[in-house]
Design a protein around this motif. Structure first.
Motif, PDB file in Angstrom:
ATOM      1  N   LEU A 191       2.364  13.899 -12.469  1.00 50.57           N
ATOM      2  CA  LEU A 191       2.675  14.101 -13.995  1.00 50.57           C
ATOM      3  C   LEU A 191       1.498  14.523 -14.706  1.00 50.57           C
ATOM      4  CD1 LEU A 191       4.959  10.935 -14.258  1.00 50.57           C
ATOM      5  CD2 LEU A 191       5.700  13.084 -15.172  1.00 50.57           C
ATOM      6  N   PHE A 192       0.379  13.841 -14.421  1.00 55.19           N
ATOM      7  CA  PHE A 192      -0.709  13.881 -15.333  1.00 55.19           C
ATOM      8  C   PHE A 192      -1.994  14.688 -14.726  1.00 55.19           C
ATOM      9  CE2 PHE A 192       1.271  10.132 -16.534  1.00 55.19           C
ATOM     10  CZ  PHE A 192       1.712  10.268 -17.975  1.00 55.19           C
ATOM     11  N   GLY A 193      -2.076  14.955 -13.332  1.00 53.43           N
ATOM     12  CA  GLY A 193      -3.324  15.526 -12.793  1.00 53.43           C
ATOM     13  C   GLY A 193      -4.274  14.569 -12.396  1.00 53.43           C
ATOM     14  N   GLY A 194      -5.334  14.721 -12.400  1.00 54.69           N
ATOM     15  CA  GLY A 194      -6.704  13.979 -12.213  1.00 54.69           C
ATOM     16  C   GLY A 194      -6.703  13.721 -10.878  1.00 54.69           C
ATOM     17  N   PRO A 195      -7.676  12.592 -10.324  1.00 60.44           N
ATOM     18  CA  PRO A 195      -7.853  12.326  -9.138  1.00 60.44           C
ATOM     19  C   PRO A 195      -7.014  11.108  -8.566  1.00 60.44           C
ATOM     20  CG  PRO A 195      -9.525  11.241 -10.528  1.00 60.44           C
ATOM     21  CD  PRO A 195      -8.592  12.081 -11.382  1.00 60.44           C
ATOM     22  N   LEU A 196      -6.780  11.220  -7.436  1.00 64.26           N
ATOM     23  CA  LEU A 196      -5.604  10.436  -6.692  1.00 64.26           C
ATOM     24  C   LEU A 196      -6.238   8.854  -6.892  1.00 64.26           C
ATOM     25  CD1 LEU A 196      -2.940  10.195  -5.024  1.00 64.26           C
ATOM     26  CD2 LEU A 196      -4.387  10.143  -2.876  1.00 64.26           C
ATOM     27  N   TRP A 197      -7.459   8.617  -6.703  1.00 66.88           N
ATOM     28  CA  TRP A 197      -7.748   7.246  -6.609  1.00 66.88           C
ATOM     29  C   TRP A 197      -7.430   6.747  -8.157  1.00 66.88           C
ATOM     30  CZ3 TRP A 197     -11.089   5.492 -10.419  1.00 66.88           C
ATOM     31  CH2 TRP A 197     -11.955   6.491 -11.119  1.00 66.88           C
ATOM     32  N   LEU A 198      -7.575   7.498  -9.178  1.00 68.70           N
ATOM     33  CA  LEU A 198      -7.308   6.891 -10.543  1.00 68.70           C
ATOM     34  C   LEU A 198      -5.840   6.546 -10.814  1.00 68.70           C
ATOM     35  CD1 LEU A 198      -8.279   6.148 -13.295  1.00 68.70           C
ATOM     36  CD2 LEU A 198      -8.124   8.767 -14.188  1.00 68.70           C
ATOM     37  N   ALA A 199      -4.913   7.597 -10.352  1.00 75.61           N
ATOM     38  CA  ALA A 199      -3.357   7.448 -10.349  1.00 75.61           C
ATOM     39  C   ALA A 199      -3.114   6.218  -9.645  1.00 75.61           C
ATOM     40  CB  ALA A 199      -2.784   8.739 -10.063  1.00 75.61           C
ATOM     41  N   VAL A 200      -3.513   6.004  -8.357  1.00 79.47           N
ATOM     42  CA  VAL A 200      -3.230   4.722  -7.767  1.00 79.47           C
ATOM     43  C   VAL A 200      -3.517   3.610  -8.376  1.00 79.47           C
ATOM     44  CG1 VAL A 200      -3.555   3.745  -5.642  1.00 79.47           C
ATOM     45  CG2 VAL A 200      -3.196   6.077  -5.526  1.00 79.47           C
ATOM     46  N   THR A 201      -4.762   3.502  -8.979  1.00 83.81           N
ATOM     47  CA  THR A 201      -5.310   2.441  -9.629  1.00 83.81           C
ATOM     48  C   THR A 201      -4.363   1.849 -10.821  1.00 83.81           C
ATOM     49  OG1 THR A 201      -7.536   2.777  -8.816  1.00 83.81           O
ATOM     50  CG2 THR A 201      -7.246   1.428 -10.612  1.00 83.81           C
ATOM     51  N   VAL A 202      -4.337   2.895 -11.686  1.00 84.40           N
ATOM     52  CA  VAL A 202      -3.573   2.960 -12.854  1.00 84.40           C
ATOM     53  C   VAL A 202      -2.125   2.420 -12.528  1.00 84.40           C
ATOM     54  CG1 VAL A 202      -2.533   4.067 -15.006  1.00 84.40           C
ATOM     55  CG2 VAL A 202      -4.847   4.191 -14.402  1.00 84.40           C
ATOM     56  N   ALA A 253       0.639  -1.371  -0.096  1.00 77.78           N
ATOM     57  CA  ALA A 253       0.004   0.003   0.095  1.00 77.78           C
ATOM     58  C   ALA A 253       0.901   1.255   0.083  1.00 77.78           C
ATOM     59  CB  ALA A 253      -1.008   0.042   1.206  1.00 77.78           C
ATOM     60  N   PRO A 254       1.918   1.201   0.891  1.00 79.75           N
ATOM     61  CA  PRO A 254       2.536   2.534   0.763  1.00 79.75           C
ATOM     62  C   PRO A 254       3.083   2.926  -0.529  1.00 79.75           C
ATOM     63  CG  PRO A 254       3.374   1.181   2.536  1.00 79.75           C
ATOM     64  CD  PRO A 254       2.355   0.551   1.771  1.00 79.75           C
ATOM     65  N   TYR A 255       3.644   2.101  -1.452  1.00 79.34           N
ATOM     66  CA  TYR A 255       4.193   2.091  -2.723  1.00 79.34           C
ATOM     67  C   TYR A 255       3.182   2.478  -3.802  1.00 79.34           C
ATOM     68  CZ  TYR A 255       7.665   0.192   0.575  1.00 79.34           C
ATOM     69  OH  TYR A 255       8.396   0.139   1.871  1.00 79.34           O
ATOM     70  N   ALA A 256       1.915   1.792  -3.327  1.00 80.27           N
ATOM     71  CA  ALA A 256       0.960   1.964  -4.390  1.00 80.27           C
ATOM     72  C   ALA A 256       0.403   3.474  -4.319  1.00 80.27           C
ATOM     73  CB  ALA A 256      -0.330   1.294  -4.141  1.00 80.27           C
ATOM     74  N   LEU A 257       0.678   4.102  -2.878  1.00 80.10           N
ATOM     75  CA  LEU A 257       0.338   5.616  -2.880  1.00 80.10           C
ATOM     76  C   LEU A 257       1.282   6.402  -3.553  1.00 80.10           C
ATOM     77  CD1 LEU A 257      -1.548   7.610  -1.323  1.00 80.10           C
ATOM     78  CD2 LEU A 257      -0.279   7.229   0.613  1.00 80.10           C
ATOM     79  N   MET A 258       2.465   6.082  -3.366  1.00 84.12           N
ATOM     80  CA  MET A 258       3.557   6.831  -3.719  1.00 84.12           C
ATOM     81  C   MET A 258       3.615   6.696  -5.325  1.00 84.12           C
ATOM     82  SD  MET A 258       6.825   6.776  -1.555  1.00 84.12           S
ATOM     83  CE  MET A 258       6.781   5.076  -0.831  1.00 84.12           C
ATOM     84  N   THR A 259       3.336   5.638  -5.982  1.00 84.13           N
ATOM     85  CA  THR A 259       3.429   5.691  -7.448  1.00 84.13           C
ATOM     86  C   THR A 259       2.204   6.346  -7.768  1.00 84.13           C
ATOM     87  OG1 THR A 259       4.102   3.417  -7.314  1.00 84.13           O
ATOM     88  CG2 THR A 259       2.932   4.071  -9.430  1.00 84.13           C
ATOM     89  N   GLY A 260       0.979   6.454  -7.170  1.00 80.75           N
ATOM     90  CA  GLY A 260      -0.091   7.153  -7.645  1.00 80.75           C
ATOM     91  C   GLY A 260       0.011   8.665  -7.387  1.00 80.75           C
TER      92      GLY A 260
END
Length: 465
Positions: free
Chosen positions: A148-159, A135-142
């Motif tokens: 880089l791209f903007g948008g909601p955090l949930w989408l960035a974390v998921t992608v 989870a910590p690394y999923a959060l940092m990746t997101g």
């Protein structure tokens, strides 16, 4: 993190990185379900260079947290996040690494079962699963993708999470090692470029030191001793880390495992030099930065030209994604081998592949539920290291150090259960720290004390006959 400004050339660099991951991920041969050794431990064929690349990249995922601490405490970041891990990694190299490779087991619960029995192994599997929660690394990746791209955090974390783990489900540890090798090179290249540009703008280390606050030049970084000691206890994580265990098990020989860790310590020291220096340069160049966790991104925005900026961001992404990939695979291995296979539910490779998806979903949910990297580290390390440490170390010690499995099982349960209760009590009174805990005692000390007490009672009973 707000979206920063990037040139087209920076996005081209990012696209090349993604293509490299795709190429590495798809070039693996297709494994059949019976190839457990190939899938879980890469056929036990890791050479020293591959071992070093994958261990260094895997064990250094908290890059934004390092940036925050370097910005706020200077050398204190090295004292907290560097030195204790070198020390325990050295202990692992000199004592545990040869034993782990000689035993040639797949996982930590395999070792726990051989030494203490199946109930201990099953409880150990549950603790390992939470210990390697990515989870910590999923959060940092997101967070980085959001920059880089903007948008909601949930989408960035998921992608970011799905992009990181999709290939490892196909190729297992071999894919993990290959992607880590690419990421190892990029993390050094990215931070090397950042420090070089900082050097050109500000000057060398003497010039930098002259402009830093006094606390940044002390080893404590202005942190109180009790705070530092807690993180040294959390660094005991190294001795119980499933990533160390898996890579030592996958090495060609005990010597490869031992030398690989020793060389990894040197690589971590070099990378720490780059990251702490970058955090200190950020403190000098951006003294009024509102959110210290943005130290590296803000510094790159301030001084890096196009292309160099893209390479640096790819280096940050590689640092985080390497750990996300590896920990997701470790969590999946726990599901596939240590829970499904051990309880007779089916083929371990098939269940590990399913486990990659389960681990990814849980990582996304946990990252969004507790969006604090340091908070996730603290909670995971405090709760699950005390329960695993004593059973694992006694499993590799001479048999005379082992006690009745009942004492070991109770020690594991209390070692992890009590810190969870302690943290819940602290949170109910305003925070998870000594100021809010019962009797002012840190939760990790309660867990370690309970685990050691159970072992001591078992040893007394064993001696009494």
């Amino acid at each position: 993190m707000k979206q920063l400004h990037f040139a087209l050339a920076d996005y081209v660099v990012l696209a090349l990185y993604v293509l490299a991951l795709v190429f590495v991920g798809l070039r693996q041969r297709k494994l059949v379900s019976s190839e457990a050794s190939a899938f879980l431990v890469a056929g036990r064929g890791l050479t020293v260079p591959a071992f070093v690349a994958t261990l260094v990249a895997t064990w250094y995922g908290g890059i934004l947290g390092v940036g925050e601490l370097s910005y706020t405490t200077g050398l204190g970041a090295w004292t907290v996040f560097g030195l204790p891990y070198y020390l325990f990694a050295l202990v692992y190299a000199l004592w545990l690494a040869p034993k782990v490779r000689t035993a040639a087991r797949f996982t930590i619960p395999d070792t726990l079962e051989a030494a203490h029995g199946r109930p201990v192994a099953l409880l150990g599997a549950a603790l390992v699963f939470f210990l390697v929660a990515p989870a910590p690394y999923a959060l940092m990746t997101g967070t980085l993708l959001q920059g880089l791209f903007g948008g909601p955090l949930w989408l960035a974390v998921t992608v970011g999470t799905l992009l990181s783990v999709v290939f490892v489900a196909r190729g297992g540890l071999e894919t993990d090692v290959r992607t880590n090798s690419v990421q190892f090179l990029l993390m050094f290249l990215g931070f090397g470029l950042l420090v070089a540009f900082c050097f050109a703008k500000v000057g060398g280390l003497p010039t930098l030191a002259a402009q830093l606050p006094a606390t940044h030049k002390s080893l404590s970084g202005g942190n109180p001793l009790p705070y530092i000691l807690v993180w040294y206890c959390i660094a005991l994580w190294t001795l119980a880390d499933p990533g160390f265990h898996q890579r030592c098990s996958a090495a060609q020989s005990p010597k490869v495992a031992q030398r690989g860790i020793l060389l990894s310590i040197l690589c971590w020291a070099l990378f720490d030099f780059l990251t702490v220096s970058a955090g200190c340069y950020a403190r000098v160049l951006l003294p009024k930065l509102g959110a210290p966790i943005d130290a590296y991104p803000a510094l790159s925005e301030a001084i890096l030209p196009p292309v160099a900026k893209g390479i640096f961001w790819v280096g940050m992404l590689a640092t985080v994604m390497s750990t996300l990939i590896s920990y997701a695979f470790l969590a999946a291995t726990t599901i596939g081998r240590d829970l499904a296979w051990r309880t007779g539910k089916g083929d371990e490779v098939r269940w590990t592949r399913i486990g990659v998806g389960i681990a990814a979903v849980l990582a996304i949910v946990a990252a969004l539920a507790l969006p604090s990297v340091v908070g996730l580290w603290y909670t995971i390390g405090t709760a699950f290291v005390p329960g695993l440490l004593v059973p694992l170390l006694t499993a590799y010690a001479p048999e005379s150090f082992r006690v009745h499995p009942g004492f070991t099982l109770v020690g594991m349960a209390l070692g992890s259960g009590l810190p969870l209760v302690w943290m819940a009590l602290g949170q109910s009174k305003g925070g998870m720290d000594a100021a809010h805990y019962p009797f002012g005692i840190e939760a990790i000390y309660v867990g370690l004390g309970a685990s050691l007490l159970c072992w001591a009672l078992g040893a007394i009973k064993k001696a009494a006959g």
